[in-house]
Design a protein around this motif. Structure first.
Motif, mmCIF file in Angstrom:
data_model
loop_
_atom_site.group_PDB
_atom_site.id
_atom_site.type_symbol
_atom_site.label_atom_id
_atom_site.label_comp_id
_atom_site.label_asym_id
_atom_site.label_seq_id
_atom_site.Cartn_x
_atom_site.Cartn_y
_atom_site.Cartn_z
ATOM 1 N N PHE A 156 -27.112 -21.783 -3.710
ATOM 2 C CA PHE A 156 -25.858 -22.309 -3.605
ATOM 3 C C PHE A 156 -24.789 -22.358 -2.770
ATOM 4 C CE2 PHE A 156 -26.232 -21.548 -8.306
ATOM 5 C CZ PHE A 156 -27.535 -20.008 -8.000
ATOM 6 N N TYR A 198 -21.477 -20.498 -1.249
ATOM 7 C CA TYR A 198 -20.355 -19.923 -2.029
ATOM 8 C C TYR A 198 -19.148 -19.658 -0.198
ATOM 9 C CZ TYR A 198 -21.775 -17.951 -6.112
ATOM 10 O OH TYR A 198 -23.208 -18.133 -6.797
ATOM 11 N N GLN A 221 -16.161 -17.263 0.649
ATOM 12 C CA GLN A 221 -15.595 -15.033 0.772
ATOM 13 C C GLN A 221 -14.040 -15.315 1.902
ATOM 14 O OE1 GLN A 221 -18.126 -12.061 1.751
ATOM 15 N NE2 GLN A 221 -17.139 -11.318 -0.756
ATOM 16 N N ARG A 252 -9.550 -14.959 -1.962
ATOM 17 C CA ARG A 252 -9.678 -15.400 -3.388
ATOM 18 C C ARG A 252 -11.060 -14.545 -3.070
ATOM 19 N NH1 ARG A 252 -7.014 -19.473 -4.350
ATOM 20 N NH2 ARG A 252 -8.691 -21.047 -5.013
ATOM 21 N N GLY A 253 -11.488 -13.423 -2.512
ATOM 22 C CA GLY A 253 -13.139 -12.635 -3.241
ATOM 23 C C GLY A 253 -13.813 -14.128 -3.177
ATOM 24 N N LEU A 254 -15.430 -13.789 -3.273
ATOM 25 C CA LEU A 254 -17.187 -15.142 -2.707
ATOM 26 C C LEU A 254 -15.430 -15.623 -3.892
ATOM 27 C CD1 LEU A 254 -19.277 -12.219 -2.870
ATOM 28 C CD2 LEU A 254 -19.311 -14.650 -1.735
ATOM 29 N N LEU A 274 -17.578 -19.963 -5.556
ATOM 30 C CA LEU A 274 -18.670 -20.656 -5.761
ATOM 31 C C LEU A 274 -18.118 -22.004 -5.394
ATOM 32 C CD1 LEU A 274 -21.721 -21.384 -6.534
ATOM 33 C CD2 LEU A 274 -21.548 -22.211 -8.707
ATOM 34 N N PHE A 323 -22.192 -18.134 2.544
ATOM 35 C CA PHE A 323 -22.436 -17.945 2.098
ATOM 36 C C PHE A 323 -23.502 -19.017 1.285
ATOM 37 C CE2 PHE A 323 -22.639 -13.457 3.343
ATOM 38 C CZ PHE A 323 -20.911 -13.249 3.282
ATOM 39 N N TYR A 335 -29.365 -13.950 -7.439
ATOM 40 C CA TYR A 335 -29.253 -14.493 -5.723
ATOM 41 C C TYR A 335 -30.045 -13.434 -4.306
ATOM 42 C CZ TYR A 335 -25.954 -16.777 -8.991
ATOM 43 O OH TYR A 335 -25.176 -17.539 -9.587
ATOM 44 N N PHE A 340 -28.412 -13.091 -0.823
ATOM 45 C CA PHE A 340 -27.376 -14.314 0.010
ATOM 46 C C PHE A 340 -28.260 -14.155 1.412
ATOM 47 C CE2 PHE A 340 -23.796 -14.725 -2.596
ATOM 48 C CZ PHE A 340 -24.376 -14.753 -3.738
ATOM 49 N N GLY A 341 -27.274 -14.930 1.974
ATOM 50 C CA GLY A 341 -27.770 -14.767 3.386
ATOM 51 C C GLY A 341 -26.757 -14.767 4.317
ATOM 52 N N SER A 342 -26.961 -14.549 5.552
ATOM 53 C CA SER A 342 -25.982 -12.767 6.436
ATOM 54 C C SER A 342 -24.447 -13.782 6.568
ATOM 55 C CB SER A 342 -26.701 -12.570 7.599
ATOM 56 O OG SER A 342 -27.279 -12.315 7.319
ATOM 57 N N TYR A 365 -23.699 -6.380 -6.948
ATOM 58 C CA TYR A 365 -24.157 -6.337 -5.744
ATOM 59 C C TYR A 365 -23.481 -5.177 -5.054
ATOM 60 C CZ TYR A 365 -26.102 -10.978 -6.835
ATOM 61 O OH TYR A 365 -27.019 -11.839 -7.446
ATOM 62 N N GLY A 397 -24.309 -10.388 3.663
ATOM 63 C CA GLY A 397 -24.254 -10.985 2.738
ATOM 64 C C GLY A 397 -24.550 -10.401 1.376
#
Lengths: 114, 114
Positions: free
Chosen positions: A33, A35, A37, A41-43, A45, A91, A103, A105-107, B36, B43
């Motif tokens: 996925f 994303y 952020q 608008r926040g996170l 997809l 992300f 999920y 998540f990466g950094s 989360y 992340g």
């Protein structure tokens, strides 16, 4: 396992330039996925892949955005040409099977377009 | 339209105190709800995952509850620590044939002060 690996961690570019963000998912995960952020608008997809195939790209904001997953261990998100409003943290996340497993998540990549 | 609303938007508590964060959703048909924790510059990291049949799940000092009838969830943090300062995001997924879209809340920003 090193987790989901994203590069670069930070990217500053000038408006109009091409930007490529990279992601290496966790080995064995078959869903990936992307994303975005922002404070406003926040996170959100953007797109997700299942078994390397794009399943839903309805979140991709414009034709300037494109994503590829040439194999199970690598994905890219490209913005061409970039605009200041693309500035955000991007992300990548991966999971095994459905999102029932959650999920990882990466950094993230912090993109600044000036 | 699927929506996830979190409250409060932000919260400040003293170290050692308990707190509860709320999540209301309208996602249907419901598949699972996840909490989360997102530290600044990192992340999101999964805390709990709950399906329709589960009404409570714990992860250390974090306890999540789910009321699928009223479509509400809460995240209770016991004996807060400075390291709990973060954004807590509620994510709800609808049942789908593929790993699919999740609806993200805007998060609650928790600050734990000494």
């Amino acid at each position: 396992d090193a987790g989901v690996i994203q590069s670069p961690r930070h990217e500053v570019t000038e408006m109009g330039q091409e930007v490529t963000l990279r992601c290496k998912p966790i080995s064995g995960h078959n869903s990936l996925f992307w994303y975005r952020q922002t404070m406003m608008r926040g996170l959100e997809l953007l797109i997700y892949f299942n078994n390397n195939v794009p399943i839903d790209d309805s979140g991709m904001p414009e034709d300037r955005f494109s994503a590829k997953m040439p194999n199970a261990s690598f994905s890219t998100l490209k913005i061409q040409p970039s605009e200041p409003r693309d500035s955000a943290v991007y992300f990548c996340a991966s999971s095994f099977g459905t999102d029932l497993y959650g999920y990882t998540f990466g950094s993230g990549t912090r993109l600044t377009v000036v | 339209k699927n929506q996830v609303e979190q409250s409060p938007q932000s919260l400040i508590i003293l170290e050692g105190k308990n707190c509860t964060l709320q999540c209301n959703y309208t996602v249907s048909p419901f598949s699972n709800l996840r909490w989360y924790k997102q530290d600044t510059g990192r992340g999101p990291v999964s805390l709990t995952i709950m399906t329709f049949s589960e009404n409570t799940k714990s992860n250390g000092r974090y306890t999540a509850t789910l009321d699928a009838d009223t479509k509400q969830s809460s995240l209770h943090i016991t004996a807060s620590q400075l390291s709990d300062s973060a954004s807590y995001i509620c994510v709800v997924s609808a049942r789908a044939t593929n790993a699919g879209k999740s609806t993200f809340g805007d998060g609650t920003t928790l600050t734990v002060k000494p």
